[in-house]
Design an enzyme around this catalytic site. Structure first.
Site, PDB file in Angstrom:
ATOM      1  N   GLY A 130       0.775  -1.243   0.000  1.00 45.22           N
ATOM      2  CA  GLY A 130       0.000   0.000   0.000  1.00 45.22           C
ATOM      3  C   GLY A 130       0.799   1.282   0.000  1.00 45.22           C
ATOM      4  O   GLY A 130       0.367   2.281   0.579  1.00 45.22           O
ATOM      5  N   THR A 131       1.976   1.292  -0.672  1.00 44.63           N
ATOM      6  CA  THR A 131       2.751   2.543  -0.705  1.00 44.63           C
ATOM      7  C   THR A 131       2.039   3.625  -1.519  1.00 44.63           C
ATOM      8  O   THR A 131       2.073   4.803  -1.146  1.00 44.63           O
ATOM      9  CB  THR A 131       4.165   2.303  -1.281  1.00 44.63           C
ATOM     10  OG1 THR A 131       4.062   1.637  -2.542  1.00 44.63           O
ATOM     11  CG2 THR A 131       5.001   1.455  -0.328  1.00 44.63           C
ATOM     12  N   ASN A 132       1.369   3.232  -2.603  1.00 43.53           N
ATOM     13  CA  ASN A 132       0.609   4.227  -3.362  1.00 43.53           C
ATOM     14  C   ASN A 132      -0.620   4.686  -2.584  1.00 43.53           C
ATOM     15  O   ASN A 132      -1.017   5.850  -2.663  1.00 43.53           O
ATOM     16  CB  ASN A 132       0.205   3.670  -4.734  1.00 43.53           C
ATOM     17  CG  ASN A 132       1.316   3.799  -5.760  1.00 43.53           C
ATOM     18  OD1 ASN A 132       1.970   4.835  -5.855  1.00 43.53           O
ATOM     19  ND2 ASN A 132       1.545   2.748  -6.532  1.00 43.53           N
TER      20      ASN A 132
ATOM     21  N   ILE B 244      -7.200  -8.942 -12.029  1.00 46.86           N
ATOM     22  CA  ILE B 244      -7.711  -8.323 -13.258  1.00 46.86           C
ATOM     23  C   ILE B 244      -9.157  -7.873 -13.053  1.00 46.86           C
ATOM     24  O   ILE B 244      -9.952  -8.566 -12.410  1.00 46.86           O
ATOM     25  CB  ILE B 244      -7.626  -9.329 -14.428  1.00 46.86           C
ATOM     26  CG1 ILE B 244      -6.159  -9.607 -14.780  1.00 46.86           C
ATOM     27  CG2 ILE B 244      -8.373  -8.816 -15.654  1.00 46.86           C
ATOM     28  CD1 ILE B 244      -5.963 -10.744 -15.753  1.00 46.86           C
ATOM     29  N   LEU B 245      -9.474  -6.713 -13.607  1.00 45.06           N
ATOM     30  CA  LEU B 245     -10.858  -6.232 -13.561  1.00 45.06           C
ATOM     31  C   LEU B 245     -11.627  -6.789 -14.753  1.00 45.06           C
ATOM     32  O   LEU B 245     -11.090  -6.914 -15.850  1.00 45.06           O
ATOM     33  CB  LEU B 245     -10.896  -4.703 -13.605  1.00 45.06           C
ATOM     34  CG  LEU B 245     -10.276  -3.946 -12.436  1.00 45.06           C
ATOM     35  CD1 LEU B 245     -10.500  -2.451 -12.617  1.00 45.06           C
ATOM     36  CD2 LEU B 245     -10.829  -4.407 -11.103  1.00 45.06           C
TER      37      LEU B 245
ATOM     38  N   HIS C 298       0.726   3.264 -13.709  1.00 46.65           N
ATOM     39  CA  HIS C 298       1.609   2.285 -14.356  1.00 46.65           C
ATOM     40  C   HIS C 298       3.038   2.803 -14.285  1.00 46.65           C
ATOM     41  O   HIS C 298       3.288   3.973 -14.603  1.00 46.65           O
ATOM     42  CB  HIS C 298       1.194   2.063 -15.808  1.00 46.65           C
ATOM     43  CG  HIS C 298       2.019   1.035 -16.508  1.00 46.65           C
ATOM     44  ND1 HIS C 298       1.886  -0.314 -16.268  1.00 46.65           N
ATOM     45  CD2 HIS C 298       3.017   1.161 -17.418  1.00 46.65           C
ATOM     46  CE1 HIS C 298       2.764  -0.970 -17.005  1.00 46.65           C
ATOM     47  NE2 HIS C 298       3.455  -0.107 -17.715  1.00 46.65           N
TER      48      HIS C 298
END
Length: 208
Positions: free
Chosen positions: A12-14, A93-94, A110
């Site tokens: 969870g760094t982002n 994947i969504l 990305h």
């Protein structure tokens, strides 16, 4: 005030970059109202808890068919009244249903300058390995909307980062996170929440 739901799978760094931006007032007209993880052990859930953000877990393996998972994730996001969905290291994947339900309302980060080193198979360290193998002098990160083409959605923001002699994939990954990802992802989220992004012919246009 728009409801931001963040999808995570790992450290969870982002997510932390988004929380920090929210706490500093850098995200305008939006608030992280839920963090959903594909992994019940993800440290990102702890980051959310430390900041009083509600969490939920949905695992692909709990559903026999992908279509069932796709439907369940769509319904979960709708139940959280998500105005914006942010992929912050989400490794599942969504499906078509969730992408259709939240068209131009799902933002991904990305770790390369799309259209370079993107698409199926390009994730995590694989992106940086490919960039170093090619010998590029600049790499970076791209914040973009998600559509059914892998890494093919409208580009919102990009930031270049220098590649240095002797870089390893791990060193380059860290530099791109610190200098690009953690800066442009919160910015893209804020632009969306401020209604400053419009999409025309698969191109994201940012109003001043």
């Amino acid at each position: 005030m728009k409801n931001i739901v963040v999808l995570v799978s790992g450290g969870g760094t982002n997510l932390q970059a988004l929380i920090d931006a929210q706490n500093s007032g850098a995200i305008k007209n939006g608030k992280i109202t839920c963090v959903i993880s594909s992994n019940p052990e993800a440290y990102a859930l702890e980051r959310a808890a430390q900041n009083g953000i509600p969490t939920a877990v949905i695992r692909r393996r709990d559903f026999t068919e992908f279509s069932e998972y796709d439907k369940a994730l769509t319904e979960l996001l709708k139940s959280k009244n998500a105005d914006l969905v942010v992929l912050a290291g989400f490794l599942t994947i969504l499906g078509k249903e969730v992408i259709s339900a939240f068209e131009n309302r799902i933002i991904n980060i990305h770790p390369a300058l799309i259209p370079s080193f993107c698409g199926e198979g390009y994730y995590g360290l694989k992106v940086h390995e490919a960039a170093l193998k090619k010998g590029v002098k600049l790499s970076g990160a791209t914040a973009h909307f998600v559509n059914e083409e892998c890494d093919g959605g409208p580009i919102i923001l990009q930031k270049a980062v220098k590649v240095k002699n002797g870089d390893t994939p791990e060193v380059l990954q860290k530099r791109i996170m610190e200098q690009a990802e953690w800066k442009i992802l919160p910015k893209a989220v804020s632009l969306f929440c401020e209604d400053k992004i419009s999409v025309i012919n698969n191109i994201a246009i940012i109003s001043e």
